[in-house]
Design a protein around this motif. Structure first.
Motif, PDB file in Angstrom:
ATOM      1  N   PHE A 114       0.821  -1.215   0.000  1.00 53.10           N
ATOM      2  CA  PHE A 114       0.000   0.000   0.000  1.00 53.10           C
ATOM      3  C   PHE A 114       0.850   1.257   0.000  1.00 53.10           C
ATOM      4  O   PHE A 114       2.021   1.243   0.365  1.00 53.10           O
ATOM      5  N   ILE A 115       0.199   2.345  -0.465  1.00 50.60           N
ATOM      6  CA  ILE A 115       0.820   3.677  -0.438  1.00 50.60           C
ATOM      7  C   ILE A 115      -0.056   4.534   0.457  1.00 50.60           C
ATOM      8  O   ILE A 115      -1.289   4.505   0.338  1.00 50.60           O
ATOM      9  N   LEU A 116       0.544   5.265   1.369  1.00 53.89           N
ATOM     10  CA  LEU A 116      -0.223   6.224   2.167  1.00 53.89           C
ATOM     11  C   LEU A 116      -0.272   7.527   1.378  1.00 53.89           C
ATOM     12  O   LEU A 116       0.771   8.051   0.975  1.00 53.89           O
ATOM     13  N   VAL A 117      -1.495   8.015   1.134  1.00 58.20           N
ATOM     14  CA  VAL A 117      -1.644   9.222   0.317  1.00 58.20           C
ATOM     15  C   VAL A 117      -2.257  10.331   1.169  1.00 58.20           C
ATOM     16  O   VAL A 117      -3.408  10.214   1.620  1.00 58.20           O
ATOM     17  N   HIS A 118      -1.472  11.359   1.419  1.00 60.90           N
ATOM     18  CA  HIS A 118      -2.018  12.516   2.129  1.00 60.90           C
ATOM     19  C   HIS A 118      -2.623  13.445   1.085  1.00 60.90           C
ATOM     20  O   HIS A 118      -1.906  14.086   0.304  1.00 60.90           O
ATOM     21  N   GLY A 119      -3.967  13.491   1.042  1.00 60.49           N
ATOM     22  CA  GLY A 119      -4.668  14.234   0.000  1.00 60.49           C
ATOM     23  C   GLY A 119      -4.937  15.678   0.402  1.00 60.49           C
ATOM     24  O   GLY A 119      -4.615  16.102   1.516  1.00 60.49           O
ATOM     25  N   LYS A 120      -5.533  16.407  -0.543  1.00 58.57           N
ATOM     26  CA  LYS A 120      -5.909  17.819  -0.339  1.00 58.57           C
ATOM     27  C   LYS A 120      -4.715  18.625   0.182  1.00 58.57           C
ATOM     28  O   LYS A 120      -4.838  19.441   1.106  1.00 58.57           O
ATOM     29  N   GLU A 121      -3.564  18.352  -0.395  1.00 60.35           N
ATOM     30  CA  GLU A 121      -2.318  18.977   0.051  1.00 60.35           C
ATOM     31  C   GLU A 121      -2.365  20.491  -0.108  1.00 60.35           C
ATOM     32  O   GLU A 121      -1.682  21.219   0.619  1.00 60.35           O
ATOM     33  N   CYS A 140       6.301   2.081   4.024  1.00 61.82           N
ATOM     34  CA  CYS A 140       5.702   2.122   2.677  1.00 61.82           C
ATOM     35  C   CYS A 140       5.898   3.525   2.096  1.00 61.82           C
ATOM     36  O   CYS A 140       6.200   4.461   2.836  1.00 61.82           O
ATOM     37  N   PRO A 141       5.690   3.696   0.784  1.00 65.73           N
ATOM     38  CA  PRO A 141       5.772   5.054   0.234  1.00 65.73           C
ATOM     39  C   PRO A 141       4.673   5.953   0.816  1.00 65.73           C
ATOM     40  O   PRO A 141       3.561   5.482   1.094  1.00 65.73           O
ATOM     41  N   ILE A 142       5.004   7.221   1.005  1.00 69.79           N
ATOM     42  CA  ILE A 142       4.015   8.195   1.503  1.00 69.79           C
ATOM     43  C   ILE A 142       4.005   9.357   0.522  1.00 69.79           C
ATOM     44  O   ILE A 142       5.062   9.912   0.204  1.00 69.79           O
ATOM     45  N   MET A 143       2.822   9.699   0.021  1.00 69.72           N
ATOM     46  CA  MET A 143       2.761  10.761  -0.985  1.00 69.72           C
ATOM     47  C   MET A 143       1.864  11.888  -0.522  1.00 69.72           C
ATOM     48  O   MET A 143       0.872  11.665   0.182  1.00 69.72           O
ATOM     49  N   ASN A 144       2.204  13.053  -0.955  1.00 69.48           N
ATOM     50  CA  ASN A 144       1.470  14.275  -0.648  1.00 69.48           C
ATOM     51  C   ASN A 144       0.834  14.729  -1.952  1.00 69.48           C
ATOM     52  O   ASN A 144       1.555  15.058  -2.894  1.00 69.48           O
ATOM     53  N   VAL A 145      -0.486  14.705  -2.047  1.00 71.59           N
ATOM     54  CA  VAL A 145      -1.111  14.912  -3.359  1.00 71.59           C
ATOM     55  C   VAL A 145      -2.203  15.979  -3.307  1.00 71.59           C
ATOM     56  O   VAL A 145      -2.959  16.061  -2.342  1.00 71.59           O
ATOM     57  N   SER A 146      -2.255  16.770  -4.363  1.00 69.12           N
ATOM     58  CA  SER A 146      -3.389  17.674  -4.528  1.00 69.12           C
ATOM     59  C   SER A 146      -4.055  17.334  -5.852  1.00 69.12           C
ATOM     60  O   SER A 146      -3.391  17.338  -6.898  1.00 69.12           O
ATOM     61  N   CYS A 147      -5.333  17.019  -5.794  1.00 69.72           N
ATOM     62  CA  CYS A 147      -6.031  16.664  -7.039  1.00 69.72           C
ATOM     63  C   CYS A 147      -6.222  17.890  -7.922  1.00 69.72           C
ATOM     64  O   CYS A 147      -6.682  17.777  -9.052  1.00 69.72           O
ATOM     65  N   LYS A 148      -5.888  19.065  -7.390  1.00 67.53           N
ATOM     66  CA  LYS A 148      -6.001  20.278  -8.214  1.00 67.53           C
ATOM     67  C   LYS A 148      -4.768  20.451  -9.094  1.00 67.53           C
ATOM     68  O   LYS A 148      -4.750  21.291  -9.981  1.00 67.53           O
ATOM     69  N   ARG A 149      -3.700  19.678  -8.780  1.00 65.75           N
ATOM     70  CA  ARG A 149      -2.467  19.777  -9.587  1.00 65.75           C
ATOM     71  C   ARG A 149      -2.447  18.611 -10.572  1.00 65.75           C
ATOM     72  O   ARG A 149      -2.292  17.464 -10.162  1.00 65.75           O
TER      73      ARG A 149
END
Ligand code: SF4
Length: 399
Positions: A114-121, A140-149
């Motif tokens: 699994f990947i931990l995804v921190h959303g609404k960055e 595990c990989p941890i990602m910082n994501v904004s769905c606006k980008r």
């Protein structure tokens, strides 16, 4: 056609799972709303990921869904997690609480990558100290994501591809102990009524490709040609056949050349092979009235000489001389009951190793022995006492 990998998005209600599905798919497939709990049943979207082939993106209900119905939806999300080849666990606002921790430990316990995804960055970036804590705890990989980008789409797809391709490479279909560089191999592919028009079936194609990757020298033929091939005096390292032609092929192959099947190679690659090998012996203790479960990993259209629905039942009845009762379950359909004396899993050409192992283990946990088509056929044809077949099993057991 290729196996389809399941990528399951999990997290609390309103964590942005549906928005991330839409971003990854590049189109609106999931309903997005600021109202928590908009996704009730899992929503699936099939898409191609570069370097990976076809994948199902599966959006699930929130794991914190409330009430009796909400609890059932949350249970369904866990069921999807069980069959995931990869899970994306979303959280927002640096809130990694009990729900997320339980879910991450659940995935870890079931060996689901699994990947931990921190959303609404864009609203709140991931706190660095939380990133380090989670990294230490789950590795595990941890990602910082904004769905606006929009650029975050490529970053996520790249991370997904890296995680999934790492897993698929972890086990080889044809070990070099079976056939390596310069080894001559015969693949026996019967062209009978069951063969599809104008092509080979997936296990045959995959085995051929794996042998070419190993730099083996491959001869592909029908069973009727074996006599001519061996008359040439050439040395062959191994013969791999369609299970249905086992008897004819074994009779034609000289002593000292290992003989096995595509189905057995697939079983070794995709399932708990030790369990399959141990369970196949249960065929000898089947009694009148025993129930046998046939597990198919896809909903293909069965023909009148379908291997799982027709040939294996007939073969087992003939071998045991018993009146056996058969149930058939396709895809992820529920297993009707647990009173099975034996379950037999198909080769799983359309499913991934994780999907098969998870399905098989959930049945074995209920005390049902589970074997596989190729092993069951070999057993019913008496090959477990055949020296060439035993030599094949020894070769694939070597690391
Ligand atoms: S039932 Fe199993 S072996 Fe047959 S086509 Fe489907 S996945 Fe492949």
């Amino acid at each position: 056609m290729n196996e389809v990998k399941n990528i399951v998005l999990l997290g609390r209600r309103n964590a942005g799972k549906s928005t991330l599905v839409n971003l990854l798919a590049g189109q609106d497939v999931a309903i997005v709303s600021p109202v928590a709990g908009t996704t009730t049943d899992p929503v699936k979207k099939r898409m191609e990921i570069k370097g990976l082939g076809p994948c199902n993106l599966i959006d699930t209900a929130g794991i914190d869904d409330e009430g009796e119905v909400g609890g059932m939806r949350s249970e369904r999300s866990f069921k999807e997690a069980d069959l995931a080849d990869l899970a994306l666990l979303l959280f927002t606002s640096n809130r990694f609480g009990e729900y997320e921790r339980n879910l991450a430990n659940y995935l870890k316990g079931r060996s689901v990558p699994f990947i931990l995804v921190h959303g609404k960055e864009d609203l709140e970036p991931l706190d660095e100290s939380l990133r380090m804590t989670l990294g230490d705890e789950f590795g595990c990989p941890i990602m910082n994501v904004s769905c606006k980008r929009v650029s975050d789409r490529d970053l996520m797809l790249g991370a997904i591809a890296r995680m999934l391709s790492g897993e698929s490479e972890s086990k080889a279909l044809v070990p070099k102990s079976l056939a390596g560089e310069g080894d001559r191999v015969i693949l026996v592919c019967p062209i009978d009524r069951g063969a599809p028009e104008g092509r080979l079936i997936l296990p045959q194609v995959k085995t051929l490709r794996a042998l070419l990757d190993n730099k083996a020298i491959v001869t592909v033929a029908q069973p009727s040609e074996l006599e001519k091939i061996f008359a040439s005096g050439q040395d062959y390292k191994v013969v791999i056949t369609d299970s249905q032609a086992f008897s004819e092929v074994s009779a034609a192959v000289p002593e000292g050349i290992p003989v096995g099947s595509f189905s057995i190679l697939m079983a070794r690659l995709k399932g708990p092979f030790g369990l399959f090998l141990e369970s196949v012996k249960k065929i000898d203790s089947l009694k009148d009235g025993d129930h046998v479960l046939i597990l198919e990993s896809c909903t293909h259209r069965a023909s009148c000489d379908d291997i799982g629905r027709v040939k294996i039942p007939a073969m087992l009845k003939k071998y045991t001389g018993k009146e056996l009762l058969f149930d058939f379950v396709s895809g992820l359909d529920d297993v009707p009951h647990n009173r099975y004396s034996l379950a037999i899993q198909c080769g799983g050409c359309m499913a991934t190793a994780r999907q098969i192992t998870s399905r098989v283990n959930s049945i074995a946990e209920k005390g049902v022995p589970v074997t596989n088509y190729g092993l069951a056929i070999a057993f019913a044809k008496g090959l477990f006492s055949d020296a060439n077949f035993k030599a094949f099993l020894n070769l694939i057991a070597e690391k």
